[in-house]
Design a protein around this motif. Structure first.
Motif, PDB file in Angstrom:
ATOM      1  N   ARG A 129      72.860 -16.306  11.458  1.00 17.48           N
ATOM      2  CA  ARG A 129      71.205 -16.107  11.826  1.00 17.48           C
ATOM      3  C   ARG A 129      70.246 -17.134  12.046  1.00 17.48           C
ATOM      4  O   ARG A 129      69.089 -17.240  12.670  1.00 17.48           O
ATOM      5  CB  ARG A 129      70.593 -16.358   9.484  1.00 17.48           C
ATOM      6  N   SER A 130      70.855 -18.656  11.865  1.00 18.00           N
ATOM      7  CA  SER A 130      69.411 -19.665  13.386  1.00 18.00           C
ATOM      8  C   SER A 130      70.584 -19.651  14.046  1.00 18.00           C
ATOM      9  O   SER A 130      69.240 -19.431  15.441  1.00 18.00           O
ATOM     10  CB  SER A 130      71.061 -20.744  12.458  1.00 18.00           C
ATOM     11  N   ALA A 131      72.071 -19.033  14.950  1.00 12.58           N
ATOM     12  CA  ALA A 131      71.589 -18.419  16.082  1.00 12.58           C
ATOM     13  C   ALA A 131      70.360 -17.731  16.715  1.00 12.58           C
ATOM     14  O   ALA A 131      69.926 -17.838  17.692  1.00 12.58           O
ATOM     15  CB  ALA A 131      72.988 -17.947  16.794  1.00 12.58           C
ATOM     16  N   VAL A 132      69.952 -16.742  15.788  1.00 10.84           N
ATOM     17  CA  VAL A 132      68.966 -15.853  15.421  1.00 10.84           C
ATOM     18  C   VAL A 132      67.518 -16.560  15.608  1.00 10.84           C
ATOM     19  O   VAL A 132      66.754 -16.408  17.245  1.00 10.84           O
ATOM     20  CB  VAL A 132      69.306 -14.241  15.214  1.00 10.84           C
ATOM     21  N   VAL A 133      67.771 -17.267  15.311  1.00 10.59           N
ATOM     22  CA  VAL A 133      66.285 -18.066  15.107  1.00 10.59           C
ATOM     23  C   VAL A 133      66.193 -18.484  16.931  1.00 10.59           C
ATOM     24  O   VAL A 133      64.776 -18.524  17.281  1.00 10.59           O
ATOM     25  CB  VAL A 133      65.610 -18.829  14.237  1.00 10.59           C
ATOM     26  N   ALA A 134      66.901 -19.686  17.341  1.00  9.71           N
ATOM     27  CA  ALA A 134      67.016 -20.294  18.276  1.00  9.71           C
ATOM     28  C   ALA A 134      66.721 -19.483  19.698  1.00  9.71           C
ATOM     29  O   ALA A 134      65.564 -19.829  20.436  1.00  9.71           O
ATOM     30  CB  ALA A 134      67.881 -21.307  18.426  1.00  9.71           C
ATOM     31  N   ALA A 135      67.316 -18.086  19.073  1.00 19.02           N
ATOM     32  CA  ALA A 135      67.414 -17.564  20.354  1.00 19.02           C
ATOM     33  C   ALA A 135      66.377 -16.727  20.281  1.00 19.02           C
ATOM     34  O   ALA A 135      65.447 -16.579  21.764  1.00 19.02           O
ATOM     35  CB  ALA A 135      68.774 -16.484  20.773  1.00 19.02           C
ATOM     36  N   THR A 136      65.442 -15.951  19.365  1.00 17.56           N
ATOM     37  CA  THR A 136      64.149 -15.930  19.873  1.00 17.56           C
ATOM     38  C   THR A 136      62.841 -16.816  19.829  1.00 17.56           C
ATOM     39  O   THR A 136      62.530 -16.802  20.957  1.00 17.56           O
ATOM     40  CB  THR A 136      64.024 -14.777  18.286  1.00 17.56           C
ATOM     41  N   ALA A 137      63.349 -18.192  19.516  1.00 18.35           N
ATOM     42  CA  ALA A 137      62.408 -19.183  20.064  1.00 18.35           C
ATOM     43  C   ALA A 137      62.683 -19.638  21.734  1.00 18.35           C
ATOM     44  O   ALA A 137      61.501 -20.123  21.937  1.00 18.35           O
ATOM     45  CB  ALA A 137      62.471 -20.024  19.651  1.00 18.35           C
ATOM     46  N   SER A 156      60.006 -18.554  24.217  1.00 21.83           N
ATOM     47  CA  SER A 156      59.583 -19.581  25.206  1.00 21.83           C
ATOM     48  C   SER A 156      59.314 -19.262  26.337  1.00 21.83           C
ATOM     49  O   SER A 156      58.156 -20.102  27.290  1.00 21.83           O
ATOM     50  CB  SER A 156      60.367 -20.913  25.117  1.00 21.83           C
ATOM     51  N   ALA A 157      60.048 -19.056  27.632  1.00 23.56           N
ATOM     52  CA  ALA A 157      60.735 -18.221  28.499  1.00 23.56           C
ATOM     53  C   ALA A 157      60.035 -17.122  28.712  1.00 23.56           C
ATOM     54  O   ALA A 157      58.928 -17.357  30.262  1.00 23.56           O
ATOM     55  CB  ALA A 157      61.806 -17.607  28.677  1.00 23.56           C
ATOM     56  N   ASP A 158      59.393 -16.419  27.839  1.00 23.14           N
ATOM     57  CA  ASP A 158      57.923 -15.090  27.533  1.00 23.14           C
ATOM     58  C   ASP A 158      56.909 -16.132  28.533  1.00 23.14           C
ATOM     59  O   ASP A 158      55.973 -15.320  29.361  1.00 23.14           O
ATOM     60  CB  ASP A 158      57.671 -14.323  26.737  1.00 23.14           C
ATOM     61  N   ASP A 159      56.153 -16.830  27.454  1.00 28.23           N
ATOM     62  CA  ASP A 159      55.252 -17.664  28.136  1.00 28.23           C
ATOM     63  C   ASP A 159      55.218 -18.848  29.176  1.00 28.23           C
ATOM     64  O   ASP A 159      53.979 -18.635  29.429  1.00 28.23           O
ATOM     65  CB  ASP A 159      54.754 -18.824  26.835  1.00 28.23           C
ATOM     66  N   ARG A 160      56.315 -19.332  29.269  1.00 27.70           N
ATOM     67  CA  ARG A 160      56.384 -20.094  30.583  1.00 27.70           C
ATOM     68  C   ARG A 160      56.001 -18.888  31.871  1.00 27.70           C
ATOM     69  O   ARG A 160      55.336 -19.331  32.863  1.00 27.70           O
ATOM     70  CB  ARG A 160      57.669 -20.954  30.451  1.00 27.70           C
ATOM     71  N   VAL A 161      56.718 -17.656  31.875  1.00 27.34           N
ATOM     72  CA  VAL A 161      56.596 -16.205  32.997  1.00 27.34           C
ATOM     73  C   VAL A 161      54.958 -16.141  32.689  1.00 27.34           C
ATOM     74  O   VAL A 161      54.229 -16.222  34.077  1.00 27.34           O
ATOM     75  CB  VAL A 161      57.381 -15.922  32.818  1.00 27.34           C
ATOM     76  N   ALA A 162      54.891 -16.270  31.707  1.00 27.62           N
ATOM     77  CA  ALA A 162      53.292 -15.560  31.679  1.00 27.62           C
ATOM     78  C   ALA A 162      52.798 -16.552  32.400  1.00 27.62           C
ATOM     79  O   ALA A 162      51.324 -16.760  33.007  1.00 27.62           O
ATOM     80  CB  ALA A 162      53.383 -15.367  29.869  1.00 27.62           C
ATOM     81  N   GLU A 163      52.380 -17.355  32.210  1.00 23.58           N
ATOM     82  CA  GLU A 163      51.687 -18.752  32.485  1.00 23.58           C
ATOM     83  C   GLU A 163      51.726 -19.301  33.821  1.00 23.58           C
ATOM     84  O   GLU A 163      50.350 -19.080  34.617  1.00 23.58           O
ATOM     85  CB  GLU A 163      51.919 -20.086  32.041  1.00 23.58           C
ATOM     86  N   GLN A 164      52.641 -18.276  34.729  1.00 24.29           N
ATOM     87  CA  GLN A 164      52.527 -18.383  36.249  1.00 24.29           C
ATOM     88  C   GLN A 164      51.914 -17.477  36.732  1.00 24.29           C
ATOM     89  O   GLN A 164      52.164 -17.208  38.097  1.00 24.29           O
ATOM     90  CB  GLN A 164      53.996 -19.028  36.782  1.00 24.29           C
ATOM     91  N   MET A 165      51.816 -16.387  36.062  1.00 25.01           N
ATOM     92  CA  MET A 165      51.915 -15.119  36.505  1.00 25.01           C
ATOM     93  C   MET A 165      49.651 -15.045  36.916  1.00 25.01           C
ATOM     94  O   MET A 165      49.578 -15.559  35.394  1.00 25.01           O
ATOM     95  CB  MET A 165      52.779 -13.869  35.921  1.00 25.01           C
ATOM     96  N   PRO A 166      49.450 -14.522  37.689  1.00 30.34           N
ATOM     97  CA  PRO A 166      48.252 -14.024  37.526  1.00 30.34           C
ATOM     98  C   PRO A 166      47.720 -13.059  37.108  1.00 30.34           C
ATOM     99  O   PRO A 166      47.992 -12.521  36.680  1.00 30.34           O
ATOM    100  CB  PRO A 166      47.999 -13.704  38.734  1.00 30.34           C
ATOM    101  N   GLU A 167      46.155 -13.899  36.192  1.00 30.97           N
ATOM    102  CA  GLU A 167      45.404 -12.485  35.252  1.00 30.97           C
ATOM    103  C   GLU A 167      45.073 -11.022  36.242  1.00 30.97           C
ATOM    104  O   GLU A 167      44.861 -12.010  37.067  1.00 30.97           O
ATOM    105  CB  GLU A 167      45.081 -13.478  34.902  1.00 30.97           C
ATOM    106  N   VAL A 168      45.465 -10.006  35.917  1.00 32.45           N
ATOM    107  CA  VAL A 168      45.075  -9.096  36.599  1.00 32.45           C
ATOM    108  C   VAL A 168      43.975  -8.539  36.035  1.00 32.45           C
ATOM    109  O   VAL A 168      43.541  -8.889  34.276  1.00 32.45           O
ATOM    110  CB  VAL A 168      46.071  -8.154  36.340  1.00 32.45           C
TER     111      VAL A 168
END
Length: 105
Positions: A80-88, A92-104
């Motif tokens: 359970r802890s590993a799933v929670v950590a992996a999800t976070a 976080s990786a999705d958020d970092r990528v989204a910040e680098q992508m230009p808005e369309v």
């Protein structure tokens, strides 16, 4: 309980709740085993019963169920802890990528 089906990263957020539900069901199984499978009474109808020595084994079986449940709970909590950590981490990786992508627009 239905099958756990992960089709998108967002589905992972519900997985800890599903794991908690399964852990609760496992506890019920172990509790049932300790209550009904490990009964001494069936082996102690009288002092003359040839099966009466098996009554003491029911206590050993109950201790075994306790130990297996303890180990299962530890493993379940770790998963359970590993799933929670992996999800976070994925969020976080999705958020970092989204910040680098230009808005369309």
């Amino acid at each position: 309980m239905t099958d756990i089906d992960i089709r998108a990263w967002a589905d992972l957020e519900g997985l800890p709740g599903d794991l908690d539900e399964l852990a609760g069901e496992a506890h019920q199984v172990f509790d049932y085993a300790r209550t009904w499978v490990c009964q001494r009474a069936g082996f102690e109808p009288s002092p003359l019963c040839l099966l009466s020595p098996l009554a003491d084994l029911m206590d050993v079986f109950a201790q075994g169920f306790d130990e297996v449940e303890r180990l299962a709970v530890q493993d379940w909590a770790s998963i359970r802890s590993a799933v929670v950590a992996a999800t976070a981490d994925l969020r976080s990786a999705d958020d970092r990528v989204a910040e680098q992508m230009p808005e369309v627009a």
